[in-house]
Motif scaffolding. Structure first.
Motif, PDB file in Angstrom:
ATOM      1  N   PRO A 104       5.503  -2.077  -4.054  1.00 47.25           N
ATOM      2  CA  PRO A 104       4.961  -2.766  -2.880  1.00 47.25           C
ATOM      3  C   PRO A 104       5.892  -3.882  -2.417  1.00 47.25           C
ATOM      4  CG  PRO A 104       3.940  -3.625  -4.860  1.00 47.25           C
ATOM      5  CD  PRO A 104       4.839  -2.489  -5.301  1.00 47.25           C
ATOM      6  N   PRO A 119      -2.360  -4.949  -4.997  1.00 45.18           N
ATOM      7  CA  PRO A 119      -1.541  -3.757  -4.768  1.00 45.18           C
ATOM      8  C   PRO A 119      -2.389  -2.570  -4.345  1.00 45.18           C
ATOM      9  CG  PRO A 119      -1.806  -4.147  -7.111  1.00 45.18           C
ATOM     10  CD  PRO A 119      -2.399  -5.339  -6.419  1.00 45.18           C
ATOM     11  N   LEU A 131       5.973 -10.374  -1.445  1.00 47.18           N
ATOM     12  CA  LEU A 131       4.797  -9.504  -1.519  1.00 47.18           C
ATOM     13  C   LEU A 131       3.805  -9.841  -0.419  1.00 47.18           C
ATOM     14  CD1 LEU A 131       4.134  -9.536  -5.365  1.00 47.18           C
ATOM     15  CD2 LEU A 131       4.929  -7.589  -4.016  1.00 47.18           C
TER      16      LEU A 131
END
Length: 412
Positions: free
Chosen positions: A33, A357, A352
């Protein structure tokens, strides 16, 4: 002018070699990710600009460089290097490292029992009965590199931006170990700095026990000094080295350096650039390494069962090394010193998206390898690749006498 970065982060992940290191052994590579691979390329572009073109590297490729030399590959909930595990807790998941010689004993203290040669089954059983908060509290008291997986809810505060400066000819004194700090020192050395690596007899760099080619890659061309801070003359020599340095790199908690008689604030007041690399900032006592820090910050991929797996090889380390080098290649316009408090957790979190996630896109078979379908078309999954190793790193302490003599520091 550099070409625009791809809009789809999957492209850089596939090209970097990190996707090949993400997923289960025998299963397809997974796309991590966030945009850490793109961020690494952006950092490398800034390093090239700040160094006047002396250092030109593909930052994304650096993320998988160690695995290219060790030959290790993806292993699901076990880290690529083998010393960290992702394990379920009573309320989520946690990353737990067992990398140092003393860590098995610390894991035994964590769960309150003596552990066998393979500690993981009993540690896993204890974690299933305890919360992530309970783990974090006990790990902090013990100095154990373990933490619950907690993805960012908001971007961390950004570090200030200062004007670039040349480091050619400047003296860099590197007290750090393993990967993040040494990578920063390596990049400054490529930019023309004189790098002196400092170790102590009781705490040599643990990376010396690892892959020798990787150690050579990061330390060839540097000089090695070993000094004993338990001796008064050793502490005086350490202080004199810091006084002579233009840049200091360290990855220790402030109290550890204070025991050696080293004062970051005093060095900065004297005009030094001080690079401080810690797991979660100088005000936090948390211990961490590249794998557990990256995973705990949320840089994990979810497999098709929605279980987390490690992304790449200790990604917090090379990301932080690149970040630290960018800041070391800057300085206040008035020539004063600066202390860079670089938290590895923040470096990862900055790459991020907020929130937890999501299931990771999986590569598919294509031709003779794997292919990731991206918004820009199919991209082959590259294998990790390392730069050529240009020389040998010096033996520990090989240059102590010569370096101290050149700087007119009495030899202990």
């Amino acid at each position: 002018m550099p070409s625009p970065l791809p809009r789809d982060p999957s492209v850089a992940w596939a090209e970097s070699g990190v996707a090949a290191l993400t997923g289960h052994r025998g299963g397809p590579p997974l796309v991590p990710p966030g945009r850490a691979a793109d961020a690494a390329r952006e950092l490398a572009t800034r390093i090239a600009e700040h160094s006047g073109g002396r250092v030109r590297l593909d930052g994304a490729r650096l993320l998988a460089e160690r695995a290219a030399l060790t030959g290790r590959t993806r292993a699901g909930a076990s880290s690529v290097g083998g010393s960290c595990r992702l394990l379920p807790t009573a309320d989520g998941w946690a990353a737990v490292s067992c990398a140092r010689p003393d860590d098995p004993a610390l894991l035994g203290a964590l769960i309150g029992e003596e552990l066998p040669a393979d500690p993981w089954p009993r540690v896993a059983a204890w974690l299933r009965a305890h919360s992530g908060a309970a783990l974090a509290g006990r790990a902090g008291l013990l100095g154990l590199a373990a933490a619950p997986v907690r993805p960012p809810t908001a971007p961390p505060p950004a570090l200030p931006v200062l004007p670039p400066r040349s480091v050619a000819g400047l003296l860099v004194v590197d007290f750090s170990a393993l990967w993040a700090g040494p990578l920063c020192a390596h990049l400054l050395g490529l930019a023309g700095a004189r790098v002196v690596k400092v170790e102590t007899p009781a705490r040599p760099d643990g990376a010396r026990r690892g892959n020798p080619r990787f150690y050579d890659l990061l330390h060839a061309g540097h000089r090695s000094v070993v000094l004993d801070p338990d001796r008064p003359d050793g502490r005086r020599a350490l202080a004199a080295l810091v006084d002579a340095a233009d840049v200091v790199i360290e990855a220790s908690r402030p109290r550890a350096l204070a025991r050696w008689g080293l004062d970051a604030a005093a060095a900065v007041a004297g005009g030094t650039t001080w690079i401080s690399i810690t797991a979660a900032g100088r005000a936090c006592e948390r211990i961490g390494f590249g794998d557990d820090i990256a995973a705990a910050a949320g840089l994990v991929a979810l497999d098709d069962r929605r279980s987390p797996v490690f992304c790449g090889d200790a990604l917090a380390d090379p990301l932080t090394g690149l970040t630290a080098a960018v800041h070391a290649l800057t300085a206040p316009a008035d020539g004063s010193g600066v202390l860079w408090d670089i938290a590895m957790t923040d470096v990862v979190a900055a790459a991020l998206p907020p929130g937890g996630p999501r299931p990771a896109p999986a590569a598919r078979r294509g031709g003779e390898g794997w292919v990731v379908d991206t918004a820009e078309g199919p991209v082959p999954v590259a294998a990790p690749r390392a730069r050529p190793v240009a020389g040998r790193a010096p033996a520990a302490g090989a240059d102590t006498t010569a370096v101290l003599a050149e700087l007119r520091i009495p030899v202990p």
